[in-house]
Design a protein around this motif. Structure first.
Motif, PDB file in Angstrom:
ATOM      1  N   PRO A  83       0.806  -1.232   0.000  1.00 55.00           N
ATOM      2  CA  PRO A  83       0.000   0.000   0.000  1.00 55.00           C
ATOM      3  C   PRO A  83       0.836   1.278   0.000  1.00 55.00           C
ATOM      4  O   PRO A  83       0.303   2.350  -0.281  1.00 55.00           O
ATOM      5  CB  PRO A  83      -0.841  -0.124   1.277  1.00 55.00           C
ATOM      6  CG  PRO A  83      -0.211  -1.210   2.088  1.00 55.00           C
ATOM      7  CD  PRO A  83       0.537  -2.087   1.151  1.00 55.00           C
ATOM      8  N   ALA A  86       0.528   2.710  -3.453  1.00 53.86           N
ATOM      9  CA  ALA A  86      -0.800   3.262  -3.716  1.00 53.86           C
ATOM     10  C   ALA A  86      -0.933   4.641  -3.075  1.00 53.86           C
ATOM     11  O   ALA A  86      -1.494   5.563  -3.670  1.00 53.86           O
ATOM     12  CB  ALA A  86      -1.877   2.322  -3.188  1.00 53.86           C
ATOM     13  N   ARG A  90      -1.420   8.114  -4.898  1.00 58.86           N
ATOM     14  CA  ARG A  90      -2.604   8.921  -4.626  1.00 58.86           C
ATOM     15  C   ARG A  90      -2.239  10.398  -4.561  1.00 58.86           C
ATOM     16  O   ARG A  90      -2.904  11.248  -5.151  1.00 58.86           O
ATOM     17  CB  ARG A  90      -3.265   8.470  -3.316  1.00 58.86           C
ATOM     18  CG  ARG A  90      -4.550   9.201  -3.018  1.00 58.86           C
ATOM     19  CD  ARG A  90      -5.307   8.549  -1.891  1.00 58.86           C
ATOM     20  NE  ARG A  90      -5.469   7.122  -2.165  1.00 58.86           N
ATOM     21  CZ  ARG A  90      -5.912   6.227  -1.278  1.00 58.86           C
ATOM     22  NH1 ARG A  90      -6.228   6.617  -0.050  1.00 58.86           N
ATOM     23  NH2 ARG A  90      -6.032   4.955  -1.596  1.00 58.86           N
TER      24      ARG A  90
ATOM     25  N   THR B  77      -8.124   5.493  -6.762  1.00 55.21           N
ATOM     26  CA  THR B  77      -8.266   4.909  -5.425  1.00 55.21           C
ATOM     27  C   THR B  77      -8.929   3.531  -5.531  1.00 55.21           C
ATOM     28  O   THR B  77      -8.526   2.585  -4.865  1.00 55.21           O
ATOM     29  CB  THR B  77      -9.131   5.800  -4.509  1.00 55.21           C
ATOM     30  OG1 THR B  77     -10.298   6.199  -5.229  1.00 55.21           O
ATOM     31  CG2 THR B  77      -8.383   7.047  -4.095  1.00 55.21           C
ATOM     32  N   ARG B  78      -9.926   3.421  -6.407  1.00 55.14           N
ATOM     33  CA  ARG B  78     -10.629   2.147  -6.605  1.00 55.14           C
ATOM     34  C   ARG B  78      -9.699   1.137  -7.280  1.00 55.14           C
ATOM     35  O   ARG B  78      -9.696  -0.050  -6.932  1.00 55.14           O
ATOM     36  CB  ARG B  78     -11.865   2.457  -7.459  1.00 55.14           C
ATOM     37  CG  ARG B  78     -12.822   1.359  -7.743  1.00 55.14           C
ATOM     38  CD  ARG B  78     -13.955   1.187  -6.748  1.00 55.14           C
ATOM     39  NE  ARG B  78     -14.310  -0.231  -6.789  1.00 55.14           N
ATOM     40  CZ  ARG B  78     -15.083  -0.770  -7.730  1.00 55.14           C
ATOM     41  NH1 ARG B  78     -15.682  -0.002  -8.610  1.00 55.14           N
ATOM     42  NH2 ARG B  78     -15.292  -2.065  -7.754  1.00 55.14           N
ATOM     43  N   ALA B  81      -7.675  -0.257  -4.659  1.00 52.95           N
ATOM     44  CA  ALA B  81      -8.362  -0.869  -3.522  1.00 52.95           C
ATOM     45  C   ALA B  81      -9.001  -2.202  -3.887  1.00 52.95           C
ATOM     46  O   ALA B  81      -9.150  -3.068  -3.035  1.00 52.95           O
ATOM     47  CB  ALA B  81      -9.434   0.084  -2.983  1.00 52.95           C
ATOM     48  N   ASP B  82      -9.371  -2.396  -5.148  1.00 54.70           N
ATOM     49  CA  ASP B  82     -10.090  -3.606  -5.555  1.00 54.70           C
ATOM     50  C   ASP B  82      -9.128  -4.540  -6.287  1.00 54.70           C
ATOM     51  O   ASP B  82      -8.645  -4.226  -7.371  1.00 54.70           O
ATOM     52  CB  ASP B  82     -11.256  -3.204  -6.469  1.00 54.70           C
ATOM     53  CG  ASP B  82     -12.143  -4.392  -6.826  1.00 54.70           C
ATOM     54  OD1 ASP B  82     -11.666  -5.543  -6.768  1.00 54.70           O
ATOM     55  OD2 ASP B  82     -13.302  -4.163  -7.176  1.00 54.70           O
ATOM     56  N   THR B 229     -18.550  -3.087  -4.015  1.00 56.91           N
ATOM     57  CA  THR B 229     -17.623  -2.817  -2.907  1.00 56.91           C
ATOM     58  C   THR B 229     -18.083  -3.521  -1.630  1.00 56.91           C
ATOM     59  O   THR B 229     -19.269  -3.809  -1.470  1.00 56.91           O
ATOM     60  CB  THR B 229     -17.515  -1.302  -2.596  1.00 56.91           C
ATOM     61  OG1 THR B 229     -18.757  -0.864  -2.029  1.00 56.91           O
ATOM     62  CG2 THR B 229     -17.207  -0.498  -3.855  1.00 56.91           C
TER      63      THR B 229
END
Lengths: 345, 345
Positions: A83, A86, A90, B77-78, B81-82, B229
């Motif tokens: 992370p 990420a 971001r 962000t998605r 995150a996924d 989600t």
């Protein structure tokens, strides 16, 4: 060039490039109908003389694509698994988007692909590059430099004093490490171990140096090398328990490594922090809050590092300047860290 | 053009483009010193006639960058995150790297940035594009088409019959959903609910259709809309328990949603699968194995979808053809799914 120096003229550019005024003008106004080789000569003269036409024309001269490459010097599997990346992305994405620049993430399977990344950077597809997670023997900085695109590095580069002007953004890794180890010493711990990061990265070297600043005569068996991954942290913690069963504290080079160490300590029946106190580095959420027990750690603002890298690059692109530093040494922006106390130490 | 048809000549290209043989030759050999407008006319004639010089020259004509853009129509962000996106990107990355093509991931903060993505695609920085996670009212397909780059879509596009020739790779979402719901019915469940995905995506619509194929006269209160989600899955499960306390099975549109639903069922004191059986979709690891209880789900090979998208695009780029389909309808490659039984149903 100071503000009061005479501004170079169109004529001076034409003379320097060995072309007509008309050709310079055409290049300045978009370059249509001018052979690439002449466009290049004009651009070079413009750059060397610091010629500045009006802003709109300048953006044509400099052929802005409003696109910035981001290169993470890790395999794409790692980019998506850790992370840290990420978060940094971001910050970069927010800043680039706020300035309507496209984030162009160049992914690779590994170091073998870095030459191809260099070719893409040299191909005129982006205005600049943000490069992070460099390893010491990586050809990437060399390739980036040869590509000739303005670049800001994330993390202090591993070279110095060879005349390359580089700009980087980093955290105070050494100072943060000192804070972590002093905190453990302040708890009365006397057998403080360190699980390192990947020692071909300056962030890991600096954190190890910070540990040594405090534990001046560290037992070498208390230093276990790892690689910033949870699995590496587990292996290192097992080695530490094997060779130093009396270990009473661990400073891990990042939170993921600390999470791995905590799992091994629990399996081994060591209570944290009673038997072994543990401190991480990053304050990566939710990781640091969800370990058992929640992790005391050194906070660095990873997202802000990303933002700042993008901001520095865009500033230079807007100015149309390349990074210059009187001494030719790396010019770094180093962000402070803070110790965040939770239950593990 | 079949293999026995006469190959178009350099002369034919020159005539079509309205330029000299020498100009065609210069363009074929790299285009240096030829005005952009003429290069374009020659390239157009080359394409229309299907003229093929030797391989090396062709790659110059077609100006291959050996770079392929990947656009995920979701905020960055998605994307991070996924794990679905990481898996699809892994397949794409492996395939592109195997062919020494650079993966150029264009990240955005959201739909407002898609026009900028379109500009980058149109800017001649990549040879083609792989676009996935499209939403129905997204301008991206239009922008991609206008950019004129060969494109393969991940997931069936939401349009049809308007003359656009598109190639896509998809899973058998409807068939997989039918398998899931038939499995639940086979366990004797009579109040089978469905938590949908984002219904502006064809994958969600197709899975809902598959549910309806089996539960022909579904109580509308048994269908709860969500968005792929975990948080959406939690909210939907709460609504379902509220309005249909007698629910005895749930088919969730993906594993992340199912994981959210399982948490809510546990909080509500419902035993899984005894009181409520749950089936997901994806077989996303480690998610599907680490839920409590481990998740019965419909497996689709996400990484293979990514690989296949890349393979189809590279094949077309190598051929120098654009996608053609007699009917002008979307040409899809639809991969089969399989039900994976674990403890949750």
């Amino acid at each position: 060039m100071t503000d009061t120096a005479p501004r170079p003229t169109l004529e001076a550019v034409a003379a320097r490039a060995g072309v007509s005024r008309a050709t310079v003008s055409r290049v300045v106004n978009g370059g249509d109908g001018v052979r690439d080789v002449l466009v290049e000569r004009v651009r070079k003269a413009v750059e060397e003389l610091g010629y500045v036409p009006n802003q709109a024309a300048r953006s044509l001269v400099t052929r802005r694509h409003d696109a910035v490459a981001v290169v993470v010097a890790e395999p794409e599997t790692r980019v998506f698994a850790d992370p840290f990346f990420a978060l940094q992305l971001r910050g970069i994405s927010k800043e680039l988007t706020a300035h309507d620049n496209q984030l162009v993430l160049l992914l690779t399977e590994g170091r073998d692909d870095h030459a191809r990344v260099g070719r893409y950077l040299a191909g005129g597809h982006v205005d600049g590059a943000l490069v992070f997670s460099l390893h010491l023997d990586d050809p990437l900085p060399e390739l980036v430099q040869r590509a000739g695109v303005p670049t800001v590095f994330g993390g202090r580069p591993g070279w110095s004093g060879d005349g390359r002007n580089v700009v980087y953004v980093d955290s105070d890794n050494r100072g943060g490490a000192r804070d972590a180890v002093r905190h453990l010493a302040g708890l009365g711990r006397t057998r403080i171990a360190h699980i390192t990061g990947a020692l071909d990265q300056t962030s890991a070297v600096d954190r190890l140096d910070g540990y040594r600043d405090v534990v001046a005569d560290a037992d070498p068996r208390l230093i276990a090398e790892a690689d910033f991954t949870p699995a590496g942290g587990e292996r290192a913690m097992r080695r530490l328990l094997d060779r130093c069963p009396d270990v009473d504290a661990v400073f891990a080079a990042n939170d993921l490594t600390a999470a791995g160490a905590l799992r091994v300590l629990r399996e081994a029946g060591r209570r944290v922090p009673d038997d072994v106190a543990v401190v991480g580095f990053d304050d990566m959420l939710p990781v640091a809050e969800q370990t058992d027990p929640p992790l005391t750690t050194v906070r660095q603002d990873i997202e802000e590092m990303g933002r700042l890298m993008a901001r520095l690059l865009l500033r230079d692109l807007d100015r149309g300047t390349s990074h210059e530093d009187a001494a030719g040494a790396p010019a770094g922006v180093v962000l402070p860290t803070t110790l965040v106390r939770r239950a593990s130490a």
